[in-house]
Motif scaffolding. Structure first.
Motif, PDB file in Angstrom:
ATOM      1  N   GLY A  74       2.345  -4.647   2.716  1.00  0.00           N
ATOM      2  CA  GLY A  74       0.966  -4.541   2.278  1.00  0.00           C
ATOM      3  C   GLY A  74       0.785  -3.725   1.010  1.00  0.00           C
ATOM      4  N   THR A  75       1.879  -3.374   0.339  1.00  0.00           N
ATOM      5  CA  THR A  75       1.793  -2.633  -0.923  1.00  0.00           C
ATOM      6  C   THR A  75       2.321  -3.520  -2.044  1.00  0.00           C
ATOM      7  OG1 THR A  75       4.019  -1.669  -0.789  1.00  0.00           O
ATOM      8  CG2 THR A  75       2.245  -0.468   0.313  1.00  0.00           C
ATOM      9  N   ILE A  76       2.291  -3.000  -3.268  1.00  0.00           N
ATOM     10  CA  ILE A  76       2.828  -3.777  -4.394  1.00  0.00           C
ATOM     11  C   ILE A  76       4.341  -3.886  -4.331  1.00  0.00           C
ATOM     12  CG2 ILE A  76       0.891  -3.278  -5.925  1.00  0.00           C
ATOM     13  CD1 ILE A  76       2.642  -1.159  -7.267  1.00  0.00           C
ATOM     14  N   PHE A  77       4.976  -3.074  -3.486  1.00  0.00           N
ATOM     15  CA  PHE A  77       6.432  -3.105  -3.321  1.00  0.00           C
ATOM     16  C   PHE A  77       6.848  -3.953  -2.115  1.00  0.00           C
ATOM     17  CE2 PHE A  77       5.249   1.072  -5.068  1.00  0.00           C
ATOM     18  CZ  PHE A  77       5.832   0.942  -6.320  1.00  0.00           C
ATOM     19  N   ASN A  78       5.971  -4.794  -1.636  1.00  0.00           N
ATOM     20  CA  ASN A  78       6.154  -5.541  -0.402  1.00  0.00           C
ATOM     21  C   ASN A  78       7.432  -6.369  -0.368  1.00  0.00           C
ATOM     22  OD1 ASN A  78       5.672  -6.719   2.056  1.00  0.00           O
ATOM     23  ND2 ASN A  78       4.175  -8.159   1.289  1.00  0.00           N
ATOM     24  N   SER A  79       7.666  -7.210  -1.327  1.00  0.00           N
ATOM     25  CA  SER A  79       8.809  -8.123  -1.271  1.00  0.00           C
ATOM     26  C   SER A  79       9.919  -7.734  -2.236  1.00  0.00           C
ATOM     27  CB  SER A  79       8.340  -9.545  -1.558  1.00  0.00           C
ATOM     28  OG  SER A  79       7.756  -9.608  -2.832  1.00  0.00           O
ATOM     29  N   HIS A  80       9.944  -6.493  -2.654  1.00  0.00           N
ATOM     30  CA  HIS A  80      10.981  -6.037  -3.572  1.00  0.00           C
ATOM     31  C   HIS A  80      12.101  -5.336  -2.811  1.00  0.00           C
ATOM     32  CE1 HIS A  80       8.605  -7.029  -7.061  1.00  0.00           C
ATOM     33  NE2 HIS A  80       7.578  -6.425  -6.503  1.00  0.00           N
ATOM     34  N   LYS A  81      13.290  -5.480  -3.282  1.00  0.00           N
ATOM     35  CA  LYS A  81      14.467  -4.860  -2.661  1.00  0.00           C
ATOM     36  C   LYS A  81      14.822  -3.571  -3.390  1.00  0.00           C
ATOM     37  CE  LYS A  81      15.366  -8.426   0.020  1.00  0.00           C
ATOM     38  NZ  LYS A  81      15.124  -8.437   1.399  1.00  0.00           N
ATOM     39  N   LEU A  82      13.869  -2.670  -3.505  1.00  0.00           N
ATOM     40  CA  LEU A  82      14.085  -1.402  -4.186  1.00  0.00           C
ATOM     41  C   LEU A  82      14.386  -0.311  -3.174  1.00  0.00           C
ATOM     42  CD1 LEU A  82      11.108  -1.506  -6.700  1.00  0.00           C
ATOM     43  CD2 LEU A  82      13.512  -1.868  -7.222  1.00  0.00           C
ATOM     44  N   MET A  83      15.143   0.677  -3.611  1.00  0.00           N
ATOM     45  CA  MET A  83      15.412   1.827  -2.758  1.00  0.00           C
ATOM     46  C   MET A  83      14.138   2.668  -2.675  1.00  0.00           C
ATOM     47  SD  MET A  83      19.297   2.742  -4.077  1.00  0.00           S
ATOM     48  CE  MET A  83      18.910   4.430  -4.114  1.00  0.00           C
ATOM     49  N   TYR A  84      13.979   3.380  -1.546  1.00  0.00           N
ATOM     50  CA  TYR A  84      12.783   4.197  -1.350  1.00  0.00           C
ATOM     51  C   TYR A  84      12.705   5.332  -2.359  1.00  0.00           C
ATOM     52  CZ  TYR A  84      12.016   1.575   2.897  1.00  0.00           C
ATOM     53  OH  TYR A  84      11.789   0.567   3.771  1.00  0.00           O
ATOM     54  N   LYS A  85      13.837   5.821  -2.806  1.00  0.00           N
ATOM     55  CA  LYS A  85      13.850   6.870  -3.827  1.00  0.00           C
ATOM     56  C   LYS A  85      13.258   6.335  -5.129  1.00  0.00           C
ATOM     57  CE  LYS A  85      17.064  10.245  -4.498  1.00  0.00           C
ATOM     58  NZ  LYS A  85      18.390  10.789  -4.753  1.00  0.00           N
ATOM     59  N   THR A  86      13.615   5.126  -5.508  1.00  0.00           N
ATOM     60  CA  THR A  86      13.080   4.499  -6.711  1.00  0.00           C
ATOM     61  C   THR A  86      11.578   4.281  -6.594  1.00  0.00           C
ATOM     62  OG1 THR A  86      15.185   3.355  -7.012  1.00  0.00           O
ATOM     63  CG2 THR A  86      13.304   2.511  -8.258  1.00  0.00           C
ATOM     64  N   ILE A  87      11.143   3.844  -5.427  1.00  0.00           N
ATOM     65  CA  ILE A  87       9.716   3.616  -5.198  1.00  0.00           C
ATOM     66  C   ILE A  87       8.935   4.923  -5.306  1.00  0.00           C
ATOM     67  CG2 ILE A  87       8.005   2.926  -3.480  1.00  0.00           C
ATOM     68  CD1 ILE A  87      10.061   0.864  -2.473  1.00  0.00           C
ATOM     69  N   LEU A  88       9.437   5.973  -4.659  1.00  0.00           N
ATOM     70  CA  LEU A  88       8.741   7.263  -4.711  1.00  0.00           C
ATOM     71  C   LEU A  88       8.709   7.828  -6.119  1.00  0.00           C
ATOM     72  CD1 LEU A  88       9.660   9.264  -1.505  1.00  0.00           C
ATOM     73  CD2 LEU A  88       7.431   8.537  -2.257  1.00  0.00           C
ATOM     74  N   LEU A  89       9.811   7.729  -6.844  1.00  0.00           N
ATOM     75  CA  LEU A  89       9.827   8.212  -8.228  1.00  0.00           C
ATOM     76  C   LEU A  89       8.831   7.440  -9.082  1.00  0.00           C
ATOM     77  CD1 LEU A  89      13.632   8.813  -8.829  1.00  0.00           C
ATOM     78  CD2 LEU A  89      11.828  10.532  -8.822  1.00  0.00           C
ATOM     79  N   THR A  90       8.736   6.145  -8.888  1.00  0.00           N
ATOM     80  CA  THR A  90       7.781   5.324  -9.627  1.00  0.00           C
ATOM     81  C   THR A  90       6.346   5.747  -9.328  1.00  0.00           C
ATOM     82  OG1 THR A  90       9.313   3.465  -9.523  1.00  0.00           O
ATOM     83  CG2 THR A  90       7.021   2.958 -10.051  1.00  0.00           C
ATOM     84  N   ILE A  91       6.049   5.956  -8.049  1.00  0.00           N
ATOM     85  CA  ILE A  91       4.701   6.374  -7.652  1.00  0.00           C
ATOM     86  C   ILE A  91       4.355   7.729  -8.253  1.00  0.00           C
ATOM     87  CG2 ILE A  91       3.312   7.133  -5.679  1.00  0.00           C
ATOM     88  CD1 ILE A  91       4.731   4.935  -4.058  1.00  0.00           C
ATOM     89  N   ILE A  92       5.290   8.661  -8.203  1.00  0.00           N
ATOM     90  CA  ILE A  92       5.029  10.007  -8.704  1.00  0.00           C
ATOM     91  C   ILE A  92       4.827  10.003 -10.218  1.00  0.00           C
ATOM     92  CG2 ILE A  92       6.087  12.269  -9.045  1.00  0.00           C
ATOM     93  CD1 ILE A  92       7.358  11.803  -6.263  1.00  0.00           C
ATOM     94  N   ILE A  93       5.684   9.318 -10.935  1.00  0.00           N
ATOM     95  CA  ILE A  93       5.553   9.269 -12.390  1.00  0.00           C
ATOM     96  C   ILE A  93       4.250   8.583 -12.794  1.00  0.00           C
ATOM     97  CG2 ILE A  93       6.527   8.244 -14.484  1.00  0.00           C
ATOM     98  CD1 ILE A  93       9.306   8.767 -13.208  1.00  0.00           C
ATOM     99  N   PHE A  94       3.908   7.519 -12.097  1.00  0.00           N
ATOM    100  CA  PHE A  94       2.688   6.772 -12.420  1.00  0.00           C
ATOM    101  C   PHE A  94       1.431   7.554 -12.057  1.00  0.00           C
ATOM    102  CE2 PHE A  94      -0.519   3.452 -11.741  1.00  0.00           C
ATOM    103  CZ  PHE A  94      -0.425   2.793 -12.944  1.00  0.00           C
ATOM    104  N   SER A  95       1.398   8.194 -10.896  1.00  0.00           N
ATOM    105  CA  SER A  95       0.189   8.883 -10.450  1.00  0.00           C
ATOM    106  C   SER A  95       0.003  10.257 -11.069  1.00  0.00           C
ATOM    107  CB  SER A  95       0.168   8.994  -8.929  1.00  0.00           C
ATOM    108  OG  SER A  95       1.226   9.783  -8.483  1.00  0.00           O
ATOM    109  N   ASN A  96       1.078  10.901 -11.513  1.00  0.00           N
ATOM    110  CA  ASN A  96       0.971  12.245 -12.093  1.00  0.00           C
ATOM    111  C   ASN A  96       0.893  12.230 -13.616  1.00  0.00           C
ATOM    112  OD1 ASN A  96       1.044  13.402  -9.577  1.00  0.00           O
ATOM    113  ND2 ASN A  96       3.222  13.801  -9.630  1.00  0.00           N
ATOM    114  N   ALA A  97       0.849  11.063 -14.215  1.00  0.00           N
ATOM    115  CA  ALA A  97       0.810  10.979 -15.677  1.00  0.00           C
ATOM    116  C   ALA A  97      -0.543  11.472 -16.191  1.00  0.00           C
ATOM    117  CB  ALA A  97       1.030   9.542 -16.124  1.00  0.00           C
ATOM    118  N   THR A  98      -0.513  12.302 -17.233  1.00  0.00           N
ATOM    119  CA  THR A  98      -1.749  12.810 -17.812  1.00  0.00           C
ATOM    120  C   THR A  98      -2.418  11.775 -18.694  1.00  0.00           C
ATOM    121  OG1 THR A  98      -0.505  13.799 -19.616  1.00  0.00           O
ATOM    122  CG2 THR A  98      -1.013  15.202 -17.750  1.00  0.00           C
TER     123      THR A  98
END
Length: 104
Positions: A74-98
């Motif tokens: 149910g997220t944008i990462f639904n059908s992707h074969k990414l590692m959870y570390k990559t997903i979390l880093l992406t979320i953090i960089i995207f959401s914490n950007a000034t």
């Protein structure tokens, strides 16, 4: 229905350095804590207490509707074969950007 996990305070508090030092299982557990407050909820039928965990695939299966789901369902990462570390880093960089970041 709960609010989007990116809007939660837990998603904004964690740093890139902390995630970079986490293992894959720790990243999964953190993502799980952000996504579901108490118990995992089946996205198909909405059942929260009648499921079991498939440890080898890091997925849950609902006993009511037999639907297999994960923390990325149910997220944008639904059908992707990414590692959870990559997903979390992406979320953090995207959401914490000034400044804004292009999604492309």
């Amino acid at each position: 229905m709960s609010s989007h996990f990116l809007l939660s305070a837990k998603a904004r508090i964690i740093s890139v350095k902390k995630v970079a030092n986490m293992s894959e299982i720790e990243c999964y557990e953190y993502f799980k804590k952000i996504r579901w407050k108490n118990l995992p909820v089946c996205p198909k039928c909405g059942s929260a207490n009648n499921h079991y965990f498939i440890k080898s695939r890091l997925q849950h299966r609902c006993k009511d509707c037999n639907h297999t789901f994960s923390v990325t369902s149910g997220t944008i990462f639904n059908s992707h074969k990414l590692m959870y570390k990559t997903i979390l880093l992406t979320i953090i960089i995207f959401s914490n950007a000034t400044k804004s970041i292009s999604t492309l």
